[in-house]
Design an enzyme around this catalytic site. Structure first.
Site, PDB file in Angstrom:
ATOM      1  N   GLU A 278     -25.781 -29.598  17.471  1.00  0.00           N
ATOM      2  CA  GLU A 278     -25.649 -28.226  17.638  1.00  0.00           C
ATOM      3  C   GLU A 278     -25.310 -27.502  19.091  1.00  0.00           C
ATOM      4  OE1 GLU A 278     -28.642 -26.053  15.045  1.00  0.00           O
ATOM      5  OE2 GLU A 278     -29.480 -25.366  16.791  1.00  0.00           O
ATOM      6  N   GLU A 281     -21.857 -27.773  19.433  1.00  0.00           N
ATOM      7  CA  GLU A 281     -21.471 -26.644  18.630  1.00  0.00           C
ATOM      8  C   GLU A 281     -21.538 -25.274  19.351  1.00  0.00           C
ATOM      9  OE1 GLU A 281     -23.697 -26.041  14.910  1.00  0.00           O
ATOM     10  OE2 GLU A 281     -22.154 -24.898  13.947  1.00  0.00           O
ATOM     11  N   CYS A 298     -32.379 -24.928  11.138  1.00  0.00           N
ATOM     12  CA  CYS A 298     -33.060 -26.118  10.654  1.00  0.00           C
ATOM     13  C   CYS A 298     -34.214 -25.556   9.705  1.00  0.00           C
ATOM     14  CB  CYS A 298     -33.844 -26.677  11.827  1.00  0.00           C
ATOM     15  SG  CYS A 298     -33.464 -26.079  13.490  1.00  0.00           S
ATOM     16  N   SER A 318     -25.536 -21.992  12.371  1.00  0.00           N
ATOM     17  CA  SER A 318     -25.078 -23.238  12.638  1.00  0.00           C
ATOM     18  C   SER A 318     -24.815 -24.134  11.314  1.00  0.00           C
ATOM     19  CB  SER A 318     -26.334 -24.124  13.321  1.00  0.00           C
ATOM     20  OG  SER A 318     -25.880 -25.582  13.501  1.00  0.00           O
ATOM     21  N   LYS A 357     -38.933 -27.089   2.516  1.00  0.00           N
ATOM     22  CA  LYS A 357     -38.226 -28.601   2.746  1.00  0.00           C
ATOM     23  C   LYS A 357     -38.033 -28.976   1.318  1.00  0.00           C
ATOM     24  CE  LYS A 357     -37.410 -28.492   7.293  1.00  0.00           C
ATOM     25  NZ  LYS A 357     -36.133 -28.572   7.605  1.00  0.00           N
ATOM     26  N   GLU A 360     -35.096 -27.451  -0.166  1.00  0.00           N
ATOM     27  CA  GLU A 360     -34.150 -27.779   0.917  1.00  0.00           C
ATOM     28  C   GLU A 360     -33.634 -29.141   0.217  1.00  0.00           C
ATOM     29  OE1 GLU A 360     -32.819 -27.805   5.645  1.00  0.00           O
ATOM     30  OE2 GLU A 360     -34.503 -28.857   4.942  1.00  0.00           O
ATOM     31  N   GLU A 365     -25.995 -28.776  -1.360  1.00  0.00           N
ATOM     32  CA  GLU A 365     -25.052 -28.777  -0.178  1.00  0.00           C
ATOM     33  C   GLU A 365     -25.664 -29.745   0.930  1.00  0.00           C
ATOM     34  OE1 GLU A 365     -26.949 -26.308  -1.333  1.00  0.00           O
ATOM     35  OE2 GLU A 365     -25.810 -24.428  -0.825  1.00  0.00           O
ATOM     36  N   CYS A 503     -43.251 -24.404  12.774  1.00  0.00           N
ATOM     37  CA  CYS A 503     -43.454 -24.998  11.881  1.00  0.00           C
ATOM     38  C   CYS A 503     -44.796 -25.553  11.710  1.00  0.00           C
ATOM     39  CB  CYS A 503     -42.676 -26.514  11.800  1.00  0.00           C
ATOM     40  SG  CYS A 503     -40.852 -26.323  12.054  1.00  0.00           S
TER      41      CYS A 503
END
Ligand code: FES
Length: 578
Positions: A278, A281, A298, A318, A357, A360, A365, A503
């Site tokens: 990142e 990036e 994230c 990102s 999560k 996710e 993807e 988190c």
């Protein structure tokens, strides 16, 4: 005058103006029961278990602001009878499967009933019978346990501005529902789990995967790798009676080994890898000027919130996968190759402070060659449940280390768990990548702390500036995004975490009751523990992690390389429905 004098149970006391009677009484050591009240989330005064007597009237103390000269009785027969009646009415339509409820022993209705000495449920009659909603991979709803306190509605709507659930119908038929009563999976829910954290009973829980993980461990054909997010280690101990903010990193690694996992890795390594990808990036977007601000990706709650609410800005996210997904991808490619194991025979389990999560982990993807990067996600609470089921004496475990090569992380990767951590970790690396020189600055305090939106401008060694915004809590994120759409704000880099505090207070963390969560500064205590873990590390910058260097040298080549893009990056698309 900033204080008022009141009389509680015949004792005069001086308190700060604006204090509620509930708070004032608790400060005097009088524990008035409460259920629907949750500081900063729900002030609806609907349950009535907190009533007190003021003159001839019974009034809910949770929203009653103390006034000068007020005389309050907290323990009269009238008060006790009223509280018991309110609690009895709630119990009369509550599915009392306490023995098998995941909130058994940590249920506020149970505590209130005990504190009111309720030994039998006196009201009988019609029962609501409602099916559980298992549709979401992250959250299970059980309306038969719901007491209609509204705390989940406040967390989802008022705080997070998601509004996936609300009150529906009237009278005895009243329920908490999604729009048109659809399954939760077909709503705009972002799976953050803040409704679970707000729920006083077992009406909202994570979608458990404990049996799936036990099955994988017992399967002789599976090599089971576990990884743990940084926020888990500073909260897990609370499930075993340790004080809030206790670091249990070594005990956690030891417990995971005893549970039977073949390798115990650390998502902090994945966080270091995220910074490498990142950070590169960011520098490339700063050079091209395209898709700025770069927004972190994230947090899966934030990503789904973007897909629903700001689909025209998805290119700003990102392309990096989140740290545990990167770690999973490396386990099933680099590590599988090193060990000569068929990646199809590897199960990756992530222990996360987060319910989103779970959603996710199942996203298409986030897979490679038809294999999910991560197979199962467990919350901190589920890990604690497994440790208890295995009979492990967690508190007295001796510290152990993580395994190598994907189990060593830097201090920078560790602070991902607190709001501002990703930005600080990125700055530690981006500065040195630009200057090519070691820099003294390690701690960027401007991005730390619990302000909802933290803005900062940093100057890079080559003279370029980066305007950063650190946001936590989706309500704050929405406000900032809307300000950007109106052209009032602009940045180069934005870190967003769906949960207030980051988190560390995710929807999968240990649940504190309402009284403890207003008495303790949980966010600050867990954040302090995360930063102390960083300070204790010798390697505190992601690009200095020797195992990260080894991974690029042996496998990936360089950050943002073709292979890195194939395995570590992804994209997201707008959600027109859910
Ligand atoms: Fe005060 Fe519910 S009315 S806690």
């Amino acid at each position: 005058m900033n204080t008022v004098k009141i009389m509680i149970d015949g004792v005069e006391t001086e308190i700060v103006k604006g204090t509620t009677v509930l708070e004032a009484a608790r400060d005097q050591g009088i524990n008035i029961p409460s259920l629907c009240y949750l500081q900063g989330v729900n002030h609806s005064s609907s349950c009535r278990v907190c009533v007190v007597e003021v003159g001839p009237r019974l009034i809910a103390s949770c929203t009653l602001i103390a006034e000068d000269g007020m005389k309050i009785q907290t323990n009269t027969k009238k008060v006790r009878d009223a509280r018991r009646t309110s609690a009895q009415l709630l119990l009369s339509d509550h599915d009392r499967e306490c023995l098998s409820c995941s909130r058994g022993g940590n249920c506020e209705l149970q505590s209130v009933s005990n504190s009111l000495n309720i030994r039998e449920v006196t009201y009988t009659g019609e029962h609501s019978s409602r099916e559980k909603d298992y549709s979401s991979p992250a959250i299970v709803r059980d309306a038969s346990k719901c007491i209609l306190c509204g705390r989940c509605v406040g967390a989802c709507g008022t705080v997070q501005t998601v509004g996936a659930i609300g009150f529906a119908k009237r009278g005895f038929d009243t329920v908490i529902s999604t729009a048109f009563g659809r399954p939760l999976a077909e709503s705009t829910c972002v799976n953050c789990g803040q409704c679970i954290m707000a729920c006083p009973v077992g009406a909202l829980t994570e979608h458990e995967n404990i049996r799936d993980v036990w099955d994988a461990i017992a399967d002789p054909d599976q090599y089971v790798v576990v990884q743990t997010a940084p926020a888990v280690r500073v909260a897990l101990g609370e499930e075993f009676g340790l004080p809030v903010g206790t670091r249990t990193t070594g005990k956690m690694a030891a417990a995971l080994r005893r549970l039977g996992f073949n390798k115990v890795f650390d998502t902090v390594f994945g966080a270091d890898l995220t910074i490498m990808e990142e950070g590169t990036e960011l520098l490339s977007r700063l050079s091209s000027g395209q898709n700025l601000p770069l927004m972190t990706s994230c947090c899966p709650g934030w990503v789904k919130f973007m897909e629903h609410n700001f689909p025209d800005m998805l290119d700003n996210l990102s392309t990096c996968k989140s740290p545990h997904e990167m770690e999973g991808a490396m386990v099933k490619s680099y590590f599988a190759g090193k060990l000569g194991i068929d990646p199809q025979k590897i199960t990756v389990v992530s222990i996360m402070p987060c319910t989103a999560k779970k959603f996710e982990g199942a996203r298409e993807e986030l897979s490679n060659k038809d294999m999910q990067d991560v197979d199962w996600v467990l919350t901190t609470r589920e890990l604690a449940a497994m440790i208890k089921e295995a009979g492990i004496d967690f508190v007295n475990l001796k510290d152990e280390e993580f395994d190598n090569p994907l189990g060593v992380g830097s201090g920078a990767g560790t602070i991902f768990g607190a709001t501002g951590g990703v930005s600080e970790a990125a700055l530690r690396t981006v500065f040195e990548l630009v200057s090519g020189q070691p820099l003294d600055t390690i701690e960027y305090t401007a991005v730390r702390g619990m302000d909802g939106i933290k803005e900062n401008t940093v100057e890079l060694p080559d003279g370029r500036t980066i305007r950063t915004a650190v946001v936590h809590g989706l309500g704050n994120a929405r406000r900032l995004m809307e300000a950007m759409q109106r052209g009032e704000k602009s940045y180069d880099f934005m870190e967003v975490m769906a949960c207030a505090g980051g988190c560390i207070t995710g929807g999968g963390q240990p649940i504190l009751n309402a009284a403890d969560s207003s008495r303790l500064d949980v966010k600050a205590l867990r954040a302090k523990a995360i930063y102390s873990e960083d300070e204790a590390q010798t390697v505190r910058k992601s690009h200095h992690n020797p195992f990260i260097k080894q991974l690029y040298a042996e496998f990936l080549g360089e950050p943002n390389s073709h292979l890195a893009h194939e395995l570590l990056h992804t994209h997201y698309t707008a959600r027109t429905k859910y």
